[in-house]
Structures are given as structure tokens and as C-alpha cells.
Design an enzyme around this catalytic site. Structure first.
Site, PDB file in Angstrom:
ATOM      1  NE  ARG A  74      10.527  -2.698  -0.299  1.00 30.58           N
ATOM      2  CZ  ARG A  74      10.532  -2.471  -1.618  1.00 30.58           C
ATOM      3  NH1 ARG A  74      11.669  -2.311  -2.251  1.00 30.58           N
ATOM      4  NH2 ARG A  74       9.403  -2.431  -2.295  1.00 30.58           N
ATOM      5  CB  ILE A 151       6.011  -3.252 -11.766  1.00 32.16           C
ATOM      6  CG1 ILE A 151       5.872  -2.343 -10.541  1.00 32.16           C
ATOM      7  CG2 ILE A 151       5.837  -4.722 -11.404  1.00 32.16           C
ATOM      8  CD1 ILE A 151       4.436  -2.263 -10.015  1.00 32.16           C
ATOM      9  CG  ASP A 152       8.399   1.155 -10.065  1.00 31.59           C
ATOM     10  OD1 ASP A 152       7.217   0.778  -9.996  1.00 31.59           O
ATOM     11  OD2 ASP A 152       9.124   1.298  -9.068  1.00 31.59           O
ATOM     12  NE  ARG A 278     -18.475   6.499  -5.687  1.00 31.67           N
ATOM     13  CZ  ARG A 278     -19.256   7.558  -5.534  1.00 31.67           C
ATOM     14  NH1 ARG A 278     -18.773   8.773  -5.761  1.00 31.67           N
ATOM     15  NH2 ARG A 278     -20.509   7.422  -5.165  1.00 31.67           N
ATOM     16  CD  GLN A 286      -0.771  -0.609 -10.135  1.00 31.25           C
ATOM     17  OE1 GLN A 286      -0.318   0.153 -10.968  1.00 31.25           O
ATOM     18  NE2 GLN A 286      -0.960  -0.240  -8.877  1.00 31.25           N
TER      19      GLN A 286
HETATM   20  O1  F6P Z   1       9.080  -0.423  -7.051  1.00 28.63           O
HETATM   21  C1  F6P Z   1       7.939  -1.180  -7.175  1.00 28.63           C
HETATM   22  C2  F6P Z   1       6.808  -0.635  -6.352  1.00 28.63           C
HETATM   23  O2  F6P Z   1       5.681  -1.451  -6.546  1.00 28.63           O
HETATM   24  C3  F6P Z   1       6.470   0.819  -6.608  1.00 28.63           C
HETATM   25  O3  F6P Z   1       5.704   1.002  -7.769  1.00 28.63           O
HETATM   26  C4  F6P Z   1       5.766   1.197  -5.323  1.00 28.63           C
HETATM   27  O4  F6P Z   1       5.896   2.559  -5.058  1.00 28.63           O
HETATM   28  C5  F6P Z   1       6.501   0.384  -4.290  1.00 28.63           C
HETATM   29  O5  F6P Z   1       7.154  -0.674  -4.983  1.00 28.63           O
HETATM   30  C6  F6P Z   1       5.663  -0.182  -3.193  1.00 28.63           C
HETATM   31  O6  F6P Z   1       6.517  -0.746  -2.240  1.00 28.63           O
HETATM   32  P1  F6P Z   1       6.054  -1.837  -1.181  1.00 28.63           P
HETATM   33  O7  F6P Z   1       5.790  -3.106  -1.920  1.00 28.63           O
HETATM   34  O8  F6P Z   1       7.190  -1.967  -0.263  1.00 28.63           O
HETATM   35  O9  F6P Z   1       4.786  -1.341  -0.557  1.00 28.63           O
END
Ligand code: F6P
Length: 366
Positions: A74, A151-152, A278, A286
Site C-alpha cells: 500500500r 477477498i471482499d 466464545r 481468510q
Molecule cells: O480488503 C481485504 C481485507 O482483507 C479486508 O477484508 C480487511 O478489512 C483488510 O483487507 C485488512 O487489511 P490489512 O491486510 O491491511 O490488515
């Protein structure tokens, strides 16, 4: 031959390798030369060894691997004009003005921003003597094709994003595993799944895992939902259900817009049912590991289409996104797909849930 840059940016997703492999090999078959831009936009900004030709053999044994073999990041620098300038300079020095960009909506909108600024930045680079007038003339525009890797499954206009199916399978596997320990103790497990502001993974895993209750951003529960949830859980127990599972999307909110966390849900259950609950936060499990069969063949078909589209593009053509619609490859306008996705997010934030759900899938050029 024509040079085609390939990059993966933003969060990785299973199946990105299948997309890179197919795009690169298709480019070779179509007579072009594929180039990897490693580490996402960071690689474009840094240049040097991070931009290099991809040979057929470099892609061997990659289709079954999770993550992205060409790396991702990023990049903050890319967001600034000086970073974009460097990216344009490095791409032109490598003779690249066509890109297949693979990532989520952040990546794709960044790519589109660069495409729009390209002519202006090229002119500035000539003025500063960083590229020659001949180079500028040879690369007047950036030609862009996007593939949605996330993945979203949160991109408007495509039925499935690359990685969503694998993540969903990973969640369902975890739910199966949790259910045996839940059943032994007659416990409830509250499972938080990823997805940002999109409830796809939560909803579909709840259906596929036979879960008891699900909380998603697109459909915030009405006040008193805690009682409703616990009533359902207690009824299940009465009918002999030993394993109870509640799925909470990480972006779940109540009607006032306050986040609903998994720990809050577990506390609400313990308080009302006097049973123990829990919390399991599945996290990056994931996103990791081997892609599903779908996340291998779907990006393979998309990669071929993307290479063809990018190689055939003419300077000044608008950017496209290739996605899947009705099990067919769909061509979308990139600007519109990104704008529509943002619009849906705004509608959710504004509490316009029905409109948000209705707007998903509206950016088709069918
Ligand atoms: O956009 C993919 C994702 O895995 C989201 O589901 C999650 O909110 C985010 O990225 C997590 O980001 P990072 O890998 O920067 O912790």
C-alpha cells in the site's frame, strides 16, 4: 513488441497469481512482452530491478500458490504527485504505457487517477528533462485494464472478485471445525469474518455453514436484536442443537452506525442465555493459502481477456475493468465501476440500506 506492465496492489487475494500468470502468458502468446511491476505501485515509483520482463518459465508452479508472487504494497508515495511523476518516468523509461492492474477499488481508482494525469505528467517530465520529447511522443497516454482482486467481493458490477471464493471456502472450513468443539460444550461461537463494509463473506458463509445468526453492514438489525438473536439460539437448543454459530461481518453496524463487535455479541449472549460464548476472529487466515479451483480458472480466463484488451487498446481509450457477470466475462468502465462502488458505500454509511443493495450490480455495460 508491445510491452505490457502487470501489477498487483493493495491487499493480496488468492487467485492473483492465476491472474498474473494468465495475463503474462497470454501477452506472450499474443506477441507482446509482459513486464512485472513488483510490490505494487511502490515498484512503479522506485523502478530499477522492481520492473522487469516476465518469461514464460517465471510463471511455472504459480497457479496453486496463495498471495501474489510479484508482491504488493500500500504505497503512500504513489498518492502524491511527485510519486506519480516518478512512476510515469519509470514506466516510460521501460517503454511501458499499457497496464493490467490487479487489486481492489483503491488500486483501481489509483490506476485511473494516473491514467487521467498521464499526459500532464509526461509534459512536465519533458520540461524537467527527465524524459525526451521522442519518448513523450511515443507514449502519449496510459492504457489501463483492471482486474478486481479482493477477498471482499465489494466491487459493484462484477459478481465475483478474485479471491472471494477462496476466502469463503476458508471460512466455511473454519466453521466446520468450530462446530465440533461448540457441539461438545453446547457453546455458541461468535465468528468475526473479513469484508470491510461488504457483508458478502459473512452472509454466504452463514448460509453455507448453516449458522444461526448473521450480522452484516448492509442490513443493520433493529433495536432489540440481541433479544431476538438469543431467542433463536435458545430455541435451537430446545430442539437439540448443540453447536450454535453467529457470524459477524467486520463492518457490521447497528442502525445508529455504531460498530457491532464480536465481543459485544458474545457478551450479549452470555448475559441473556447464561451460556458461555466464545469469540473467534478469523483474520488473515481468510486471505492466505491456496486458491480454490474457481479462483484459478476464473482469473485465468480474465487474464487472457485482460491481455487481449490491453494490447488492443488505442491511446486515449477509457480504462476498463474486466469482471464476471452471469458467468460470463463482463467489460465495465473503470471510472464508473469505482464510482458506483463508492456510491454504495456512501449509501450504507447514510443508512440507505435498500438503495445500497439495489445499486449493487448497476455498472454493467452488458
Ligand atoms: O480488503 C481485504 C481485507 O482483507 C479486508 O477484508 C480487511 O478489512 C483488510 O483487507 C485488512 O487489511 P490489512 O491486510 O491491511 O490488515
Amino acid at each position: 513488441g508491445v510491452r505490457l506492465g502487470i501489477l498487483t496492489s493493495g491487499g493480496d487475494a488468492q487467485g492473483m497469481n492465476a491472474a498474473v500468470r494468465s495475463t503474462a502468458r497470454s501477452a506472450i502468446v499474443l506477441g507482446a512482452v509482459p513486464y512485472a511491476i513488483r510490490e505494487g505501485w511502490y515498484g512503479a515509483v522506485e523502478g530499477g530491478d522492481l520492473i522487469h520482463e516476465l518469461k514464460w518459465g517465471d510463471l511455472s508452479n504459480t497457479i496453486s500458490k496463495g498471495g501474489t508472487i510479484i508482491g504488493t504494497a500500500r504505497s503512500d508515495e504513489f498518492r502524491e504527485r511527485s510519486g506519480m511523476m516518478k512512476a510515469v518516468e519509470n514506466l516510460i523509461q521501460n517503454g511501458i504505457d499499457r497496464l493490467v492492474s490487479i487489486g481492489g477499488d483503491g488500486t483501481l481508482s489509483g490506476t485511473e487517477e494516473l491514467r487521467q494525469l498521464w499526459p500532464e505528467l509526461v509534459a512536465e517530465l519533458v520540461k524537467q528533462g527527465r524524459i525526451t520529447a521522442d519518448q513523450a511522443e511515443a507514449h502519449p497516454n496510459l492504457m489501463v485494464v483492471g482486474l478486481v482482486g479482493s477477498i471482499d467481493n465489494d466491487m459493484t458490477g462484477t459478481d465475483m472478485t478474485i479471491g472471494a471464493d477462496s476466502a469463503l471456502n476458508r471460512i466455511v472450513l473454519a466453521l466446520d471445525q468450530l462446530s465440533s468443539t461448540a457441539a461438545s460444550h453446547q457453546r455458541t461461537f461468535v465468528v468475526e469474518v473479513m469484508g470491510r463494509n461488504c457483508g458478502y463473506l459473512a452472509l454466504m458463509s452463514a448460509v453455507a455453514g448453516g449458522s444461526d445468526y448473521v450480522l452484516i453492514p448492509e442490513m443493520p438489525p433493529t433495536a432489540g436484536w440481541e433479544d431476538d438473536m438469543c431467542k433463536k439460539l435458545s430455541e435451537g437448543r430446545k430442539h437439540g442443537r448443540r453447536d450454535s454459530i453467529v457470524i459477524v461481518a467486520e463492518g457490521a453496524r447497528d442502525r445508529e452506525g455504531n460498530p457491532i463487535t464480536a465481543s459485544y455479541v458474545a457478551e450479549a449472549i452470555e448475559e441473556r442465555t447464561k451460556e458461555s460464548a466464545r469469540v473467534t476472529i478469523l483474520g488473515h487466515i481468510q486471505r492466505g493459502g491456496s486458491p480454490s479451483a474457481y479462483d484459478r480458472w476464473m482469473p485465468t480466463l480474465l487474464g487472457y481477456a485482460a491481455a487481449k484488451e490491453a494490447i488492443g487498446a488505442a491511446p486515449g481509450d477509457g480504462a476498463k475493468v474486466l469482471g464476471v457477470r452471469y458467468n460470463r466475462i463482463a467489460r465495465l468502465d473503470l471510472t464508473k465501476a469505482v464510482a458506483d462502488t463508492r456510491h454504495v458505500r456512501k449509501l450504507i454509511e447514510a443508512g440507505e440500506y435498500d438503495k445500497a443493495v439495489a445499486s449493487r450490480g448497476s455498472s454493467f455495460t452488458d
